[in-house]
Design a protein around this motif. Structure first.
Motif, PDB file in Angstrom:
ATOM      1  N   ASN A  41       0.894  -1.218   0.170  1.00 41.41           N
ATOM      2  CA  ASN A  41       0.059  -0.108  -0.041  1.00 41.41           C
ATOM      3  C   ASN A  41       0.909   1.352   0.144  1.00 41.41           C
ATOM      4  OD1 ASN A  41      -2.309  -1.565   0.033  1.00 41.41           O
ATOM      5  ND2 ASN A  41      -2.309  -1.370   2.309  1.00 41.41           N
ATOM      6  N   ALA A  42       0.672   2.047  -0.951  1.00 37.06           N
ATOM      7  CA  ALA A  42       1.286   3.487  -0.992  1.00 37.06           C
ATOM      8  C   ALA A  42       0.806   4.371  -0.016  1.00 37.06           C
ATOM      9  CB  ALA A  42       1.184   3.925  -2.344  1.00 37.06           C
ATOM     10  N   TYR A  43       1.886   5.220   0.286  1.00 35.97           N
ATOM     11  CA  TYR A  43       1.403   6.146   1.436  1.00 35.97           C
ATOM     12  C   TYR A  43       0.639   7.187   0.569  1.00 35.97           C
ATOM     13  CZ  TYR A  43       1.711   9.827   4.654  1.00 35.97           C
ATOM     14  OH  TYR A  43       1.544  10.835   5.791  1.00 35.97           O
ATOM     15  N   ASP A  44      -0.435   7.337   1.226  1.00 34.20           N
ATOM     16  CA  ASP A  44      -1.438   8.387   0.655  1.00 34.20           C
ATOM     17  C   ASP A  44      -1.476   9.660   1.988  1.00 34.20           C
ATOM     18  OD1 ASP A  44      -3.628   9.889  -0.229  1.00 34.20           O
ATOM     19  OD2 ASP A  44      -5.083   8.303   0.228  1.00 34.20           O
ATOM     20  N   PRO A  45      -0.870  10.604   1.456  1.00 36.47           N
ATOM     21  CA  PRO A  45      -0.799  11.752   2.438  1.00 36.47           C
ATOM     22  C   PRO A  45      -2.194  12.461   2.512  1.00 36.47           C
ATOM     23  CG  PRO A  45       0.118  12.463   0.353  1.00 36.47           C
ATOM     24  CD  PRO A  45      -0.371  10.936   0.000  1.00 36.47           C
ATOM     25  N   ASN A  66     -11.726   4.000   8.045  1.00 35.65           N
ATOM     26  CA  ASN A  66     -10.612   3.530   8.670  1.00 35.65           C
ATOM     27  C   ASN A  66     -10.480   1.854   8.974  1.00 35.65           C
ATOM     28  OD1 ASN A  66      -9.019   5.894   8.297  1.00 35.65           O
ATOM     29  ND2 ASN A  66      -9.585   6.186  10.456  1.00 35.65           N
ATOM     30  N   HIS A 160      -3.682   8.306  10.032  1.00 35.26           N
ATOM     31  CA  HIS A 160      -2.414   8.482  10.114  1.00 35.26           C
ATOM     32  C   HIS A 160      -1.605   7.139  10.669  1.00 35.26           C
ATOM     33  CE1 HIS A 160      -1.127  12.605   9.375  1.00 35.26           C
ATOM     34  NE2 HIS A 160      -2.154  13.148  10.015  1.00 35.26           N
ATOM     35  N   ARG A 162      -2.702   4.149  10.550  1.00 37.16           N
ATOM     36  CA  ARG A 162      -2.899   2.818   9.605  1.00 37.16           C
ATOM     37  C   ARG A 162      -1.812   2.687   8.700  1.00 37.16           C
ATOM     38  NH1 ARG A 162      -8.035   3.059   6.283  1.00 37.16           N
ATOM     39  NH2 ARG A 162      -6.901   4.072   5.027  1.00 37.16           N
ATOM     40  N   GLN A 163      -1.161   3.975   8.309  1.00 39.85           N
ATOM     41  CA  GLN A 163      -0.383   3.965   6.984  1.00 39.85           C
ATOM     42  C   GLN A 163       1.418   3.761   7.653  1.00 39.85           C
ATOM     43  OE1 GLN A 163      -0.868   6.684   3.892  1.00 39.85           O
ATOM     44  NE2 GLN A 163      -2.437   7.775   5.317  1.00 39.85           N
ATOM     45  N   TYR A 164       1.300   3.841   8.948  1.00 42.64           N
ATOM     46  CA  TYR A 164       2.840   3.505   9.557  1.00 42.64           C
ATOM     47  C   TYR A 164       3.385   2.426   9.389  1.00 42.64           C
ATOM     48  CZ  TYR A 164       6.385   3.826  13.264  1.00 42.64           C
ATOM     49  OH  TYR A 164       7.435   4.025  13.807  1.00 42.64           O
ATOM     50  N   ASP A 165       4.514   2.208   8.728  1.00 37.54           N
ATOM     51  CA  ASP A 165       5.063   1.095   8.409  1.00 37.54           C
ATOM     52  C   ASP A 165       5.427   0.156   9.718  1.00 37.54           C
ATOM     53  OD1 ASP A 165       6.045  -1.121   7.040  1.00 37.54           O
ATOM     54  OD2 ASP A 165       7.856   0.074   6.453  1.00 37.54           O
TER      55      ASP A 165
END
Length: 196
Positions: A41-45, A66, A160, A162-165
């Protein structure tokens, strides 16, 4: 001569094994990781802003965005509790106010006057009851607004995070080893870093 040399070598190896006592053990681990060419999943700002906007437009919609569906009933229960207590305190305020206004007009037939000759609740107490009901109404509005704002903030923060690797490429874990020879505990930290 060979026998003496062999005994000498065995003696040295035995002494070196018992004499060695390291407090720091370093394990080197090399792993080869082969990844697919398909990107994760690419980061979506804009995802946090989108989730906050959805929650502001309709409470709970940002949580659905979410995929945290269990939070939606909590949000609506908190807001509904604030609305319920606002309506309840508004009715109480109206009752106390109408009784007080009737007393000021000279009537003795309100529900708090009693048998018509002696007042069960005084005029000062009716004023205090009105103030208390008004304060409780204000608190109920604040509780409802607080749940609404928490809904928006939660959706933003959750988007925020959810996108944290989070992966196992870097880890730090405690280690506990028991030295079987000396029966002593050895404590340490294991640091793991995998280069991709």
């Amino acid at each position: 001569m060979v026998k003496n040399n062999l005994l000498y070598i065995v003696f040295l190896i035995t002494i070196s094994l018992f004499a060695q006592k390291d407090s720091l053990v370093i394990n080197r681990e090399i792993k080869v990781v082969i990844k697919d060419t398909i990107k994760a999943n690419a980061y979506d700002p804009l995802a946090p802003s989108r989730a906050a906007f959805y929650s502001a437009a309709l409470p709970g919609l940002g949580q659905a965005y979410n995929k945290k569906y269990w939070k939606i009933p909590v949000i609506y229960a908190g807001m509904a509790a604030g609305v319920y207590f606002y309506i309840k305190n508004d009715k109480e305020y109206t009752r106390f106010r109408n009784a007080y206004k009737r007393r000021l007009a000279g009537f003795t037939d309100d529900e708090f006057f009693g048998d018509g000759t002696t007042a069960l609740i005084s005029n000062d107490r009716l004023i205090d009851a009105q103030k208390t009901s008004q304060t409780n109404k204000d608190v109920s509005i604040i509780v409802s607004l607080a749940f609404y704002l928490l809904n928006v903030i939660d959706a933003n923060v959750d988007a925020h995070l959810r996108q944290y690797d989070v992966d196992d490429n870097l880890s730090l874990s405690p280690q506990f080893n028991l030295d079987e020879i000396n029966s002593q505990a050895q404590y340490g930290l294991s640091f793991k870093y995998i280069i991709k």
